[in-house]
Motif scaffolding. Structure first.
Motif, short mmCIF file in Angstrom:
data_model
loop_
_atom_site.label_atom_id
_atom_site.label_comp_id
_atom_site.label_asym_id
_atom_site.label_seq_id
_atom_site.Cartn_x
_atom_site.Cartn_y
_atom_site.Cartn_z
N ARG A 299 0.65 -1.04 -0.10
CA ARG A 299 -0.06 0.06 -0.08
C ARG A 299 0.85 1.29 -0.09
O ARG A 299 1.94 1.09 0.41
N SER A 300 0.28 2.27 -0.49
CA SER A 300 0.93 3.59 -0.49
C SER A 300 -0.17 4.43 0.43
O SER A 300 -1.44 4.33 0.09
N CYS A 301 0.50 5.39 1.40
CA CYS A 301 -0.66 6.30 2.05
C CYS A 301 -0.67 7.58 1.70
O CYS A 301 0.52 8.13 1.47
N LEU A 302 -1.97 8.10 1.72
CA LEU A 302 -2.01 9.66 1.47
C LEU A 302 -2.71 10.52 2.51
O LEU A 302 -3.38 9.68 3.29
N GLN A 303 -2.24 11.39 2.40
CA GLN A 303 -3.04 12.42 3.87
C GLN A 303 -4.15 13.20 3.21
O GLN A 303 -3.85 14.01 1.89
N TYR A 309 -4.75 7.73 4.49
CA TYR A 309 -5.50 6.80 3.72
C TYR A 309 -4.42 5.69 2.97
O TYR A 309 -3.93 6.47 2.18
N CYS A 310 -4.57 4.44 3.40
CA CYS A 310 -3.59 3.52 2.92
C CYS A 310 -4.26 2.71 1.68
O CYS A 310 -5.06 1.88 2.11
N PRO A 313 -2.00 0.29 -5.17
CA PRO A 313 -1.88 1.25 -5.96
C PRO A 313 -2.89 1.55 -7.16
O PRO A 313 -2.89 2.60 -7.53
N GLU A 314 -3.66 0.39 -7.31
CA GLU A 314 -4.68 0.78 -8.44
C GLU A 314 -5.91 1.57 -7.64
O GLU A 314 -6.94 2.16 -8.46
N TRP A 315 -6.08 1.74 -6.32
CA TRP A 315 -7.06 2.47 -5.84
C TRP A 315 -6.63 3.69 -5.17
O TRP A 315 -7.45 4.58 -4.43
N THR A 316 -5.43 4.30 -5.45
CA THR A 316 -5.08 5.50 -4.84
C THR A 316 -6.08 6.70 -5.06
O THR A 316 -6.22 7.40 -4.39
N GLY A 317 -6.59 6.48 -6.24
CA GLY A 317 -7.48 7.44 -6.84
C GLY A 317 -8.71 7.74 -6.06
O GLY A 317 -9.47 8.75 -6.15
N ARG A 318 -9.11 6.69 -5.25
CA ARG A 318 -10.05 6.77 -4.48
C ARG A 318 -10.26 7.30 -3.15
O ARG A 318 -11.36 7.17 -2.25
N ARG A 341 -7.77 11.44 14.74
CA ARG A 341 -6.82 11.24 13.45
C ARG A 341 -6.95 9.81 13.36
O ARG A 341 -6.46 8.87 14.06
N LEU A 342 -7.49 9.40 11.72
CA LEU A 342 -7.89 7.97 11.71
C LEU A 342 -6.89 7.51 10.68
O LEU A 342 -6.37 8.30 9.88
N THR A 343 -6.66 6.16 10.69
CA THR A 343 -5.98 5.56 9.42
C THR A 343 -6.70 4.61 8.86
O THR A 343 -7.14 3.57 9.51
N VAL A 344 -6.99 4.83 7.61
CA VAL A 344 -8.02 4.00 6.80
C VAL A 344 -7.12 3.15 6.00
O VAL A 344 -6.15 3.66 5.28
N GLU A 345 -7.22 1.84 5.99
CA GLU A 345 -6.36 0.78 5.50
C GLU A 345 -7.05 -0.13 4.59
O GLU A 345 -8.04 -0.71 5.18
N GLN A 346 -6.84 0.00 3.44
CA GLN A 346 -7.42 -1.03 2.32
C GLN A 346 -6.92 -2.45 2.74
O GLN A 346 -5.46 -2.54 2.78
#
Length: 518
Positions: A299-303, A309-310, A313-318, A341-346
């Protein structure tokens, strides 16, 4: 005595060398036009276009997974293939029905060339199918919520199926000159598919058919599918060539070139069949295991705002869509939960194959929220419910075990910000109703709502949002306490207390407070 001198007559007009292939293409164009004019082909064409328009306009398809969309393009071409097979078969047998076979002997076009023309007459139908497949996939790929990657080999299956059906229709007409041959062939094919291939449940026999949709329990990353799509496309290409060349061979084209081409097509078909029969590659199985047990490595994480939100790769746009739901739920919460502060993990569980529906275990880490690979429709309120449970209970595990009055707060937080809260309540419950007890779906384990909790939540959702939000924030500490009774929650939120609330509180007092009946 006179002598009559006779001079040989001269040919009138220019002479042209025979052009049999020009006649072949002319016949192919004529038969293609005749095929398009059949009632079945026209009806299937209209149905195909209408189906694509419906797919494009459907709201449930706003978040397509492209590695599922490419397989979804393979269903409608089957109807087109059946129409083409019947139409081409009848076209080849037209001369026999009309008793004009004997006239073909004076023509320059041999029977095997006419067979080639009938095979070529299918090409416009194949091109139409290819255009429809391309439009269907492109419209899905252009949607803002699209994720994943399509496979060109999967997209080629639909047009190849139509081409294969046309070649089989021509071959059957040359082998069995009767209009009943195609229906009998389809019956035998269906019998073999249902009673021979299906019970064996083996990968190699399943892939011998032209279309293998292989539906999945949930969207998987494209790297984890493990479908031999390229081998299957090669197998179909070889099969098309083999059927067409056999039809030419049966029609009298027994030249060395045709015989050699038949051997090459057979070899190509066998190579594709062997390549697609290997089952799931070992590398794919290992990748499924790694991504299921250690998803953090992929996973890659975005703020977004205050939360992370982690995603794969194919779902980072969501992640922005997930963040909008989290913000909506947190804006309704009170106390520290409103700024937590939450951490959403796929997460996924792909260890048991594509068709397995393994439930994800709820996380025990505080502030961590699980989300799957599906989105849109019911998935949105389900995700909102698990976010609200983490805000109220602290973590997913504790939230999934809620059975007391706190569940009223959880469900109002999850659904209170929806544009149509009552429809969202219906969508998130397993029995699609808004009364009585039921299970509430979530990305991990479901919650249990009692009839009284449902009554209170339904009444709150029918009130103006601002009138309830102020009470929730003002009484947040008491509403999220495990010691608060259902009757007290109803009083705090201004909902009339019923005898069912008192009965529920009595049952809660009689229990040990550590578990719920499920």
């Amino acid at each position: 005595m006179s002598t009559v001198l006779e001079t040989p007559a001269r040919a009138v007009g220019p002479t042209h060398p025979p052009r049999p292939w020009a006649a072949v293409f002319a016949l192919a164009r004529f038969e293609a036009r005749e095929l398009r004019m059949t009632v079945s082909f026209a009806a299937i064409t209209v149905l195909y276009v209408a189906w694509i328009v419906w797919q494009v306009m459907e709201r449930q398809g706003d978040y397509p997974i492209l590695q599922d969309v490419d397989r979804g393009t393979q269903a409608m071409p089957i109807l087109m293939a059946l129409s083409v097979m019947l139409g081409v078969n009848r076209a080849v047998l037209r001369s026999r029905r009309c008793d004009t076979d004997r006239h073909f002997g004076v023509l320059a076009v041999e029977p095997w060339r006419r067979t080639v023309a009938h095979v070529l007459s299918v090409v416009p139908a194949v091109l139409f199918t290819a255009v429809c497949v391309t439009v269907q996939f492109t419209c899905a790929a252009l949607k803002p919520g699209a994720a994943g990657h399509g496979s060109p080999a999967e997209l080629a299956v639909g047009p190849l199926t139509v081409l294969l059906a046309g070649a089989v229709g021509v071959l059957l007409a040359r082998l069995v000159p009767s209009v009943t041959a195609v229906p009998l062939f389809l019956v035998v094919l269906l019998f073999g598919q249902v009673f021979v291939a299906a019970p064996s449940d083996s990968d190699w026999s399943t892939w011998l058919g032209p279309v293998v949709t292989e539906s999945t329990a949930g969207p998987f990353p494209s790297d984890l599918l493990g479908r031999p799509a390229a081998w299957h496309a090669l197998y179909l290409v070889g099969l098309v060539l083999l059927m067409a060349l056999l039809a030419v061979l049966v029609s009298g084209g027994r030249t060395g070139v045709v015989k050699a081409a038949v051997g090459g097509a057979l070899a190509l078909t066998l190579v594709g069949a062997v390549g697609q029969s290997g089952g799931t590659p070992a590398a794919t199985t290992a990748a499924r295991e790694r991504m299921s047990t250690t998803p953090e490595k992929f996973r890659s994480c975005l703020q977004h705002g205050r939360s992370s939100y982690c995603a794969f790769p194919e779902w980072t746009g969501r992640t922005a869509d997930w963040a909008a739901v989290v913000d909506r739920v947190q804006n309704l919460a009170g106390g520290r939960a409103g700024g937590e502060r939450l951490t959403v993990e796929q997460r996924i569980d792909a260890r048991y194959g594509l068709d397995s529906d393994a439930a994800l275990a709820p996380s025990t880490e505080p502030g961590h929220v699980t989300i799957g690979t599906g989105w849109g429709g019911n998935r949105v309120p389900e995700f909102a419910a698990v976010v609200a449970s983490v805000l109220v209970a602290g973590d997913e595990k504790a939230g999934s075990e809620l059975c007391d009055a706190r569940l009223v707060t959880v469900m109002w937080l999850a659904l209170g910000g929806e544009s149509d809260p009552m429809s969202a309540l219906r969508d998130v419950r397993i029995d699609d109703n808004v009364s009585g007890s039921s299970l509430v779906l979530s990305p991990t384990e479901p919650f249990v709502m009692s009839a009284e909790q449902t009554r209170i939540v339904a009444e709150l959702l029918q009130r103006p949002r601002y009138s309830v939000a102020g009470k929730v924030k003002a009484k947040w500490t008491e509403l999220t306490s495990p010691r608060t009774s259902i009757a007290r929650v109803a009083q705090l939120l201004g909902v009339p207390v019923s005898t069912a609330s008192d009965a529920a509180d009595s049952d809660s007092a009689d229990s040990d407070g550590d578990s719920c009946e499920r």
